[in-house]
Motif scaffolding. Structure first.
Motif, PDB file in Angstrom:
ATOM      1  N   PHE A 130       1.018  -1.122  -0.227  1.00 55.31           N
ATOM      2  CA  PHE A 130      -0.327  -0.181  -0.238  1.00 55.31           C
ATOM      3  C   PHE A 130       1.010   1.087   0.126  1.00 55.31           C
ATOM      4  O   PHE A 130       0.750   2.493  -0.518  1.00 55.31           O
ATOM      5  N   ASP A 131       1.536   1.214   0.739  1.00 52.34           N
ATOM      6  CA  ASP A 131       2.985   2.298   0.479  1.00 52.34           C
ATOM      7  C   ASP A 131       3.384   2.325  -0.418  1.00 52.34           C
ATOM      8  O   ASP A 131       3.793   3.546  -0.738  1.00 52.34           O
ATOM      9  N   ALA A 132       4.077   1.356  -1.718  1.00 53.68           N
ATOM     10  CA  ALA A 132       4.337   1.816  -2.620  1.00 53.68           C
ATOM     11  C   ALA A 132       2.827   2.449  -3.598  1.00 53.68           C
ATOM     12  O   ALA A 132       3.682   2.720  -4.259  1.00 53.68           O
ATOM     13  N   HIS A 133       1.984   1.858  -3.418  1.00 56.55           N
ATOM     14  CA  HIS A 133       0.650   2.625  -4.339  1.00 56.55           C
ATOM     15  C   HIS A 133       0.359   3.853  -4.131  1.00 56.55           C
ATOM     16  O   HIS A 133       0.511   4.364  -4.968  1.00 56.55           O
ATOM     17  N   ILE A 134       1.249   4.422  -2.813  1.00 57.75           N
ATOM     18  CA  ILE A 134       0.104   5.560  -3.154  1.00 57.75           C
ATOM     19  C   ILE A 134       1.638   6.236  -3.426  1.00 57.75           C
ATOM     20  O   ILE A 134       1.110   7.735  -3.235  1.00 57.75           O
ATOM     21  N   THR A 135       2.373   6.268  -4.058  1.00 54.63           N
ATOM     22  CA  THR A 135       3.860   7.162  -5.114  1.00 54.63           C
ATOM     23  C   THR A 135       3.690   6.706  -5.718  1.00 54.63           C
ATOM     24  O   THR A 135       4.299   7.841  -6.217  1.00 54.63           O
ATOM     25  N   THR A 136       2.505   5.855  -6.146  1.00 58.08           N
ATOM     26  CA  THR A 136       3.002   5.470  -8.197  1.00 58.08           C
ATOM     27  C   THR A 136       1.868   7.747  -9.072  1.00 58.08           C
ATOM     28  O   THR A 136       1.015   7.520  -7.925  1.00 58.08           O
ATOM     29  N   PRO A 137       2.265   7.297  -9.933  1.00 60.39           N
ATOM     30  CA  PRO A 137       2.597   8.456 -10.585  1.00 60.39           C
ATOM     31  C   PRO A 137       0.652   8.779 -11.073  1.00 60.39           C
ATOM     32  O   PRO A 137       0.558   9.659 -10.789  1.00 60.39           O
ATOM     33  N   HIS A 138      -0.371   7.158 -10.841  1.00 64.26           N
ATOM     34  CA  HIS A 138      -1.378   7.826 -11.389  1.00 64.26           C
ATOM     35  C   HIS A 138      -2.188   7.953 -10.512  1.00 64.26           C
ATOM     36  O   HIS A 138      -3.014   8.513 -10.131  1.00 64.26           O
ATOM     37  N   VAL A 139      -1.624   7.617  -8.708  1.00 68.74           N
ATOM     38  CA  VAL A 139      -2.395   8.331  -7.233  1.00 68.74           C
ATOM     39  C   VAL A 139      -2.212   9.537  -7.633  1.00 68.74           C
ATOM     40  O   VAL A 139      -2.859   9.914  -6.469  1.00 68.74           O
ATOM     41  N   LYS A 140      -0.856   9.943  -7.493  1.00 69.18           N
ATOM     42  CA  LYS A 140      -0.643  11.598  -7.527  1.00 69.18           C
ATOM     43  C   LYS A 140      -1.773  12.619  -8.623  1.00 69.18           C
ATOM     44  O   LYS A 140      -1.974  13.252  -7.775  1.00 69.18           O
ATOM     45  N   GLN A 141      -1.637  11.752  -9.904  1.00 69.98           N
ATOM     46  CA  GLN A 141      -2.229  12.536 -10.824  1.00 69.98           C
ATOM     47  C   GLN A 141      -3.730  12.074 -10.484  1.00 69.98           C
ATOM     48  O   GLN A 141      -4.672  13.211 -10.486  1.00 69.98           O
ATOM     49  N   PHE A 142      -4.202  11.220  -9.396  1.00 70.92           N
ATOM     50  CA  PHE A 142      -5.789  11.441  -9.319  1.00 70.92           C
ATOM     51  C   PHE A 142      -5.868  12.492  -8.142  1.00 70.92           C
ATOM     52  O   PHE A 142      -6.391  13.209  -8.247  1.00 70.92           O
ATOM     53  N   GLY A 143      -5.036  12.048  -7.415  1.00 70.46           N
ATOM     54  CA  GLY A 143      -5.583  13.673  -6.502  1.00 70.46           C
ATOM     55  C   GLY A 143      -5.161  14.909  -6.488  1.00 70.46           C
ATOM     56  O   GLY A 143      -6.055  16.322  -6.388  1.00 70.46           O
ATOM     57  N   ASN A 144      -4.452  15.529  -7.877  1.00 67.64           N
ATOM     58  CA  ASN A 144      -4.293  16.472  -8.137  1.00 67.64           C
ATOM     59  C   ASN A 144      -5.474  16.431  -9.459  1.00 67.64           C
ATOM     60  O   ASN A 144      -5.839  17.796  -9.591  1.00 67.64           O
ATOM     61  N   LEU A 145      -5.419  15.417 -10.057  1.00 73.49           N
ATOM     62  CA  LEU A 145      -7.093  16.491 -10.563  1.00 73.49           C
ATOM     63  C   LEU A 145      -8.519  16.119  -9.875  1.00 73.49           C
ATOM     64  O   LEU A 145      -9.602  17.103 -10.686  1.00 73.49           O
ATOM     65  N   THR A 146      -8.352  15.758  -8.684  1.00 70.88           N
ATOM     66  CA  THR A 146      -9.941  15.492  -8.248  1.00 70.88           C
ATOM     67  C   THR A 146      -9.640  16.394  -6.695  1.00 70.88           C
ATOM     68  O   THR A 146     -11.095  16.835  -6.022  1.00 70.88           O
ATOM     69  N   LYS A 147      -8.483  17.381  -6.744  1.00 71.69           N
ATOM     70  CA  LYS A 147      -8.401  17.875  -5.331  1.00 71.69           C
ATOM     71  C   LYS A 147      -9.695  18.988  -4.902  1.00 71.69           C
ATOM     72  O   LYS A 147     -10.212  18.896  -4.173  1.00 71.69           O
ATOM     73  N   ASP A 148     -10.216  19.694  -6.082  1.00 74.20           N
ATOM     74  CA  ASP A 148     -11.116  20.254  -6.072  1.00 74.20           C
ATOM     75  C   ASP A 148     -12.383  20.568  -6.195  1.00 74.20           C
ATOM     76  O   ASP A 148     -13.295  21.193  -5.914  1.00 74.20           O
ATOM     77  N   MET A 149     -12.518  18.983  -6.227  1.00 71.56           N
ATOM     78  CA  MET A 149     -13.490  19.021  -6.817  1.00 71.56           C
ATOM     79  C   MET A 149     -14.295  18.029  -5.743  1.00 71.56           C
ATOM     80  O   MET A 149     -15.592  17.573  -5.308  1.00 71.56           O
ATOM     81  N   LYS A 150     -13.665  17.550  -4.484  1.00 77.40           N
ATOM     82  CA  LYS A 150     -14.461  17.131  -3.558  1.00 77.40           C
ATOM     83  C   LYS A 150     -14.359  18.181  -2.464  1.00 77.40           C
ATOM     84  O   LYS A 150     -13.868  18.322  -2.352  1.00 77.40           O
ATOM     85  N   ASP A 151     -15.806  17.662  -1.636  1.00 76.59           N
ATOM     86  CA  ASP A 151     -15.966  18.909  -0.425  1.00 76.59           C
ATOM     87  C   ASP A 151     -16.212  18.539   0.624  1.00 76.59           C
ATOM     88  O   ASP A 151     -16.257  19.570   1.947  1.00 76.59           O
TER      89      ASP A 151
END
Length: 95
Positions: free
Chosen positions: A62-83
């Motif tokens: 799991f620790d390796a998972h949260i450092t992957t490019p696709h997880v980082k991209q997801f965070g960047n794409l969705t950060k302003d969508m979450k309320d």
């Protein structure tokens, strides 16, 4: 095994864009070493609520998972969508 449940809630009107990013990150995650399974859900009564159910071989996977490019991209794409902040539960399987 490491069982995790996550919950996200997004702003009204952001459901479809979030869902697209959600599907993309889960699809990539399924290919990761150490991911036993991962499933994504959208609430029927509140379409702004999304959940993830996942199982990892161990904490290190799991620790390796949260450092992957696709997880980082997801965070960047969705950060302003979450309320509201997401929630995560780490559990042990009972049966």
């Amino acid at each position: 095994m490491d069982y995790r449940f996550l919950r996200f809630h997004v702003n009204r009107g952001c459901e479809e864009k979030f869902k697209e990013a959600f599907i993309q990150v889960l699809t990539h995650t399924r290919e990761e070493e150490g991911c036993v399974y991962i499933n994504g859900y959208q609430d029927q009564q509140d379409p702004g609520t999304f959940r993830i159910q996942s199982c990892w071989e161990n904490q290190q996977a799991f620790d390796a998972h949260i450092t992957t490019p696709h997880v980082k991209q997801f965070g960047n794409l969705t950060k302003d969508m979450k309320d509201e902040p997401g929630e995560m539960y780490i559990t042990d399987r009972v049966i």
